[in-house]
Design an enzyme around this catalytic site. Structure first.
Site, PDB file in Angstrom:
ATOM      1  CE1 TYR A 121      -4.272   1.562   0.608  1.00 28.59           C
ATOM      2  CE2 TYR A 121      -3.050   2.986   2.107  1.00 28.59           C
ATOM      3  CZ  TYR A 121      -4.198   2.713   1.383  1.00 28.59           C
ATOM      4  OH  TYR A 121      -5.269   3.566   1.424  1.00 28.59           O
ATOM      5  CB  SER A 158       1.203  -5.365   2.893  1.00 27.34           C
ATOM      6  OG  SER A 158       0.307  -4.552   3.603  1.00 27.34           O
ATOM      7  CD  GLN A 159      -2.216  -1.851  -2.523  1.00 27.83           C
ATOM      8  OE1 GLN A 159      -3.077  -1.014  -2.324  1.00 27.83           O
ATOM      9  NE2 GLN A 159      -1.103  -1.558  -3.180  1.00 27.83           N
ATOM     10  CG  ASP A 163       0.547  -7.613  10.691  1.00 26.29           C
ATOM     11  OD1 ASP A 163       0.311  -6.409  10.894  1.00 26.29           O
ATOM     12  OD2 ASP A 163       0.695  -8.096   9.547  1.00 26.29           O
ATOM     13  CG  HIS A 177       2.284  -5.205   8.022  1.00 24.42           C
ATOM     14  ND1 HIS A 177       1.394  -6.229   7.748  1.00 24.42           N
ATOM     15  CD2 HIS A 177       2.281  -4.403   6.915  1.00 24.42           C
ATOM     16  CE1 HIS A 177       0.878  -6.054   6.547  1.00 24.42           C
ATOM     17  NE2 HIS A 177       1.404  -4.955   6.016  1.00 24.42           N
TER      18      HIS A 177
END
Length: 323
Positions: free
Chosen positions: A92, A188-189, A274, A303
């Protein structure tokens, strides 16, 4: 940071009911069919970044609504035959950066195709692809999570996921790539986009979502105050009457629903501390994943997940599935 989510044994059993719209498959079939009415027009322009062991290409292909999307293709130099290709999606706020950012898989002998993320690339790594919402949009909280969220047809990730499918098609179109050996990955994204592609593209060799975002939206938005999920809660604090509408839209983009349609072997990762992508949201997608699967849980990580330790796990996993 202490463990704040479910315990590992609970996570391993965690299988929440999926909120799947009845027209989920039709929505995505129609979306991709509309994109494919435009020619892919993948253009690979060789560029020189002073790297002696790889060949680097600046890529442009047509994604959602025929709009141009940028990327990189990096090939080990002097490859004697078409190579397996790792298609990578970005976290992201980040963009495609420079080819020097993407040398792990070429160093292992694989091609790498990196997709720029439309509209992003100004938070921590630069990007080059604008977002052009041709259907218009609606008021949104700053960021991308609520951009167009009042209708699945206008939601930001409809465009991104379509781009991601077309990125696989662009990679497959290059003569230096073995179209039958395509791997998708991202963190992540990028992991959430990876899961979407796992359910939308047939014939993938492997799927490797790291600490994936965009899964189990309602739980995520109600157990963490961290962005980007907190953008949803912030939007709904103001638009109190739009809760049902927002989560109906998000159900078309939930990694759990794509995971339930996936068939390729998968390697997931999560950090059990996370707070950005809570581990229960990752395990929700993992436990619904329909193909063969493995997961690595990093007990004391947030994360960052497994970091470079997990890179080694991914390389070992690729050696297994490709040989």
């Amino acid at each position: 940071m202490m463990l704040f989510d479910l315990s590992l044994p609970e996570l391993q059993r965690y299988l929440p009911e999926r909120d799947e719209p009845q027209d989920f498959d039709a929505f995505w079939s129609e979306t991709l069919a509309a994109a494919r009415k435009y020619p892919l027009d993948a253009v690979f322009t060789q560029v020189d970044y002073s790297m002696a062991l790889v060949d680097t290409y600046d890529v442009t292909f047509n994604g959602y609504d025929g709009q141009p999307v940028k990327g990189w293709l990096i090939l080990p130099r002097n490859a004697q035959k078409p190579l397996p290709c790792v298609v990578e999606y970005i976290g992201y706020g980040g963009g495609r950066g420079f080819p020097t950012d993407w040398l792990l898989y070429p160093s292992a002998g694989y091609a790498t195709f990196v997709m720029d993320t439309r509209g992003q690339g100004s938070a921590w790594r630069q990007g080059d692809t604008p977002d052009l919402p041709s259907e218009g949009s609606s008021p949104h909280f700053p960021g991308f999570m609520t951009l167009g969220v009042l209708d699945p047809a206008t939601y930001y990730y409809r465009r991104v996921f379509t781009d991601a499918v077309r990125a696989v098609e662009a990679a497959r179109s290059h003569a230096g790539i073995d179209e039958k050996r395509i791997i998708v990955t991202g963190a992540s994204q990028g992991g959430g986009i990876t899961l979407a592609v796992s359910g939308l593209v047939a014939g993938l060799t492997a799927v490797m979502p790291d600490v994936p975002f965009l899964c189990h939206f309602f739980r995520a938005a109600t157990i963490t105050d961290e962005d980007p999920y907190h953008e949803i809660a912030s939007f709904l604090k103001v638009h109190r009457d739009k809760t049902e509408t927002v989560f109906r839209t998000l159900s078309y983009f939930d990694g759990m629903n794509f995971a339930a349609r996936a068939t390729a072997p998968a390697l997931f990762s999560t950090g059990l501390m996370d707070v950005t992508c809570p581990p229960s949201t990752v395990f929700a997608a993992y436990n619904h994943y329909a193909g063969d699967k493995e997961i690595r849980a990093y007990h004391f990580n947030l994360h960052d997940g497994g970091g470079t330790h997990h890179d080694l796990e991914k390389l070992r996993f690729l050696s297994k599935v490709l040989n």
